[in-house]
Write a protein that holds these residues in place. Sequence first.
Motif, PDB file in Angstrom:
ATOM      1  N   LYS A   1      53.408 -29.739  36.454  1.00  0.00           N
ATOM      2  CA  LYS A   1      52.313 -28.774  36.517  1.00  0.00           C
ATOM      3  C   LYS A   1      51.004 -29.441  36.107  1.00  0.00           C
ATOM      4  CE  LYS A   1      55.234 -24.776  35.422  1.00  0.00           C
ATOM      5  NZ  LYS A   1      55.478 -23.658  34.488  1.00  0.00           N
ATOM      6  N   PHE A   2      49.896 -28.914  36.628  1.00  0.00           N
ATOM      7  CA  PHE A   2      48.586 -29.436  36.235  1.00  0.00           C
ATOM      8  C   PHE A   2      48.286 -29.089  34.783  1.00  0.00           C
ATOM      9  CE2 PHE A   2      47.844 -29.306  40.887  1.00  0.00           C
ATOM     10  CZ  PHE A   2      47.446 -30.623  41.056  1.00  0.00           C
ATOM     11  N   PHE A   3      48.702 -27.889  34.375  1.00  0.00           N
ATOM     12  CA  PHE A   3      48.453 -27.448  33.007  1.00  0.00           C
ATOM     13  C   PHE A   3      49.779 -27.051  32.367  1.00  0.00           C
ATOM     14  CE2 PHE A   3      44.654 -26.377  35.506  1.00  0.00           C
ATOM     15  CZ  PHE A   3      43.702 -27.143  34.829  1.00  0.00           C
ATOM     16  N   GLY A   4      50.003 -27.521  31.156  1.00  0.00           N
ATOM     17  CA  GLY A   4      51.225 -27.162  30.458  1.00  0.00           C
ATOM     18  C   GLY A   4      52.414 -27.982  30.920  1.00  0.00           C
ATOM     19  N   LYS A   5      53.535 -27.732  30.273  1.00  0.00           N
ATOM     20  CA  LYS A   5      54.756 -28.468  30.564  1.00  0.00           C
ATOM     21  C   LYS A   5      55.688 -27.649  31.452  1.00  0.00           C
ATOM     22  CE  LYS A   5      53.833 -31.990  27.811  1.00  0.00           C
ATOM     23  NZ  LYS A   5      53.558 -33.335  28.363  1.00  0.00           N
ATOM     24  N   SER A   6      56.362 -28.333  32.361  1.00  0.00           N
ATOM     25  CA  SER A   6      57.372 -27.676  33.188  1.00  0.00           C
ATOM     26  C   SER A   6      58.569 -27.310  32.323  1.00  0.00           C
ATOM     27  CB  SER A   6      57.821 -28.609  34.315  1.00  0.00           C
ATOM     28  OG  SER A   6      56.720 -29.013  35.093  1.00  0.00           O
ATOM     29  N   LYS A   7      59.279 -26.258  32.717  1.00  0.00           N
ATOM     30  CA  LYS A   7      60.467 -25.840  31.986  1.00  0.00           C
ATOM     31  C   LYS A   7      61.689 -25.926  32.891  1.00  0.00           C
ATOM     32  CE  LYS A   7      58.316 -23.082  28.411  1.00  0.00           C
ATOM     33  NZ  LYS A   7      58.444 -21.880  27.554  1.00  0.00           N
TER      34      LYS A   7
ATOM     35  N   ASP B   1      68.091 -40.180  23.597  1.00  0.00           N
ATOM     36  CA  ASP B   1      67.642 -39.102  22.707  1.00  0.00           C
ATOM     37  C   ASP B   1      67.674 -37.752  23.424  1.00  0.00           C
ATOM     38  OD1 ASP B   1      67.216 -40.934  20.707  1.00  0.00           O
ATOM     39  OD2 ASP B   1      65.030 -40.974  20.913  1.00  0.00           O
ATOM     40  N   ILE B   2      67.203 -37.736  24.669  1.00  0.00           N
ATOM     41  CA  ILE B   2      67.184 -36.485  25.433  1.00  0.00           C
ATOM     42  C   ILE B   2      68.607 -35.993  25.677  1.00  0.00           C
ATOM     43  CG2 ILE B   2      66.649 -35.512  27.716  1.00  0.00           C
ATOM     44  CD1 ILE B   2      64.101 -37.288  27.660  1.00  0.00           C
ATOM     45  N   ALA B   3      69.523 -36.910  25.981  1.00  0.00           N
ATOM     46  CA  ALA B   3      70.922 -36.520  26.180  1.00  0.00           C
ATOM     47  C   ALA B   3      71.482 -35.874  24.917  1.00  0.00           C
ATOM     48  CB  ALA B   3      71.759 -37.736  26.577  1.00  0.00           C
ATOM     49  N   ASP B   4      71.170 -36.456  23.765  1.00  0.00           N
ATOM     50  CA  ASP B   4      71.637 -35.886  22.498  1.00  0.00           C
ATOM     51  C   ASP B   4      71.029 -34.502  22.260  1.00  0.00           C
ATOM     52  OD1 ASP B   4      73.107 -38.173  22.021  1.00  0.00           O
ATOM     53  OD2 ASP B   4      71.636 -39.070  20.657  1.00  0.00           O
ATOM     54  N   MET B   5      69.748 -34.353  22.593  1.00  0.00           N
ATOM     55  CA  MET B   5      69.067 -33.070  22.393  1.00  0.00           C
ATOM     56  C   MET B   5      69.625 -31.995  23.318  1.00  0.00           C
ATOM     57  SD  MET B   5      65.169 -34.535  21.995  1.00  0.00           S
ATOM     58  CE  MET B   5      64.360 -33.026  21.502  1.00  0.00           C
TER      59      MET B   5
ATOM     60  N   GLY C   1      60.973 -26.945  22.107  1.00  0.00           N
ATOM     61  CA  GLY C   1      59.703 -27.489  22.583  1.00  0.00           C
ATOM     62  C   GLY C   1      59.681 -29.002  22.645  1.00  0.00           C
ATOM     63  N   GLU C   2      60.331 -29.652  21.687  1.00  0.00           N
ATOM     64  CA  GLU C   2      60.351 -31.120  21.672  1.00  0.00           C
ATOM     65  C   GLU C   2      61.134 -31.662  22.864  1.00  0.00           C
ATOM     66  OE1 GLU C   2      59.535 -35.008  20.306  1.00  0.00           O
ATOM     67  OE2 GLU C   2      58.626 -33.054  19.884  1.00  0.00           O
ATOM     68  N   LEU C   3      62.238 -31.001  23.211  1.00  0.00           N
ATOM     69  CA  LEU C   3      63.016 -31.408  24.384  1.00  0.00           C
ATOM     70  C   LEU C   3      62.183 -31.261  25.654  1.00  0.00           C
ATOM     71  CD1 LEU C   3      65.537 -32.143  26.018  1.00  0.00           C
ATOM     72  CD2 LEU C   3      66.279 -29.760  25.807  1.00  0.00           C
TER      73      LEU C   3
ATOM     74  N   ALA D   1      61.360 -34.424  27.963  1.00  0.00           N
ATOM     75  CA  ALA D   1      61.909 -34.431  29.322  1.00  0.00           C
ATOM     76  C   ALA D   1      60.786 -34.565  30.348  1.00  0.00           C
ATOM     77  CB  ALA D   1      62.717 -33.163  29.574  1.00  0.00           C
ATOM     78  N   ASN D   2      59.679 -33.857  30.136  1.00  0.00           N
ATOM     79  CA  ASN D   2      58.532 -33.967  31.038  1.00  0.00           C
ATOM     80  C   ASN D   2      57.962 -35.383  31.033  1.00  0.00           C
ATOM     81  OD1 ASN D   2      57.175 -31.348  32.384  1.00  0.00           O
ATOM     82  ND2 ASN D   2      58.316 -30.702  30.573  1.00  0.00           N
ATOM     83  N   ASN D   3      57.905 -35.989  29.858  1.00  0.00           N
ATOM     84  CA  ASN D   3      57.345 -37.336  29.752  1.00  0.00           C
ATOM     85  C   ASN D   3      58.229 -38.378  30.433  1.00  0.00           C
ATOM     86  OD1 ASN D   3      55.153 -36.396  28.324  1.00  0.00           O
ATOM     87  ND2 ASN D   3      55.946 -36.962  26.316  1.00  0.00           N
TER      88      ASN D   3
END
Length: 208
Positions: free
Chosen positions: A116-122, A199-203, A137-139, A143-145
């Motif tokens: 998305k241009f604004f905000g993070k995708s879910k 880390d993402i897999a663990d989260m 929120g951290e996940l 994930a977006n990054n």
Amino acid sequence: MNNLAYTSQDAATVGAKVEEKVREEVGASAPLPYQLEAGDAGAATVGSFLGDMAGALLGGKDKTLFNLQFELPHARPSHLQVSVNRQGVGSHVGLLLYTAELSKPVFGEVALEEPKFFGKSKFAGDAAACGKLNANGELIKRANNLARVESQSGGLTLKIKRCCKIVPREGGSTLIIGTLPRPVKMGFGAAIDAKDFFDIADMVEACL
């Protein structure tokens, strides 16, 4: 300095350089074994879904010389497919396709939305799983990054389609993330962010 762009197209030469980078990022003390596959034979041994997915994410834009298949040393079974693309008389690393087996199930596919241009995708898909994942929120941020759709390598702009999903499998689920190398040190180096994937897999596992 290893920026994942090379003057060679030789599989042995490039493969050794890529292995060095993967080993460095996963913190392995010994060289990691890997399998080499021709660019047009990616589906033969790693499973058709990985081969098909790589082709779909690239959209046929990049000419893949070969793929390198790594079984990553981690507590959970994890795999990395590295696509090496032709660039003039040389080559560069393009798509990085990570997969990890999770012990917790999902009852339908869950995928991170398009950037998305604004905000993070879910995450969208299986409602129960999405509710748990989107509450972290951290996940969502990480994930977006990691699930990049554009990057730079060897003077080229690389683009792929967004891929960050959890799919059902017998006995649990599978996390799949497609990304691109991340330039570091003014482009003289590159990172594959393997630890971020772990880390993402663990989260994800903890959320589910």
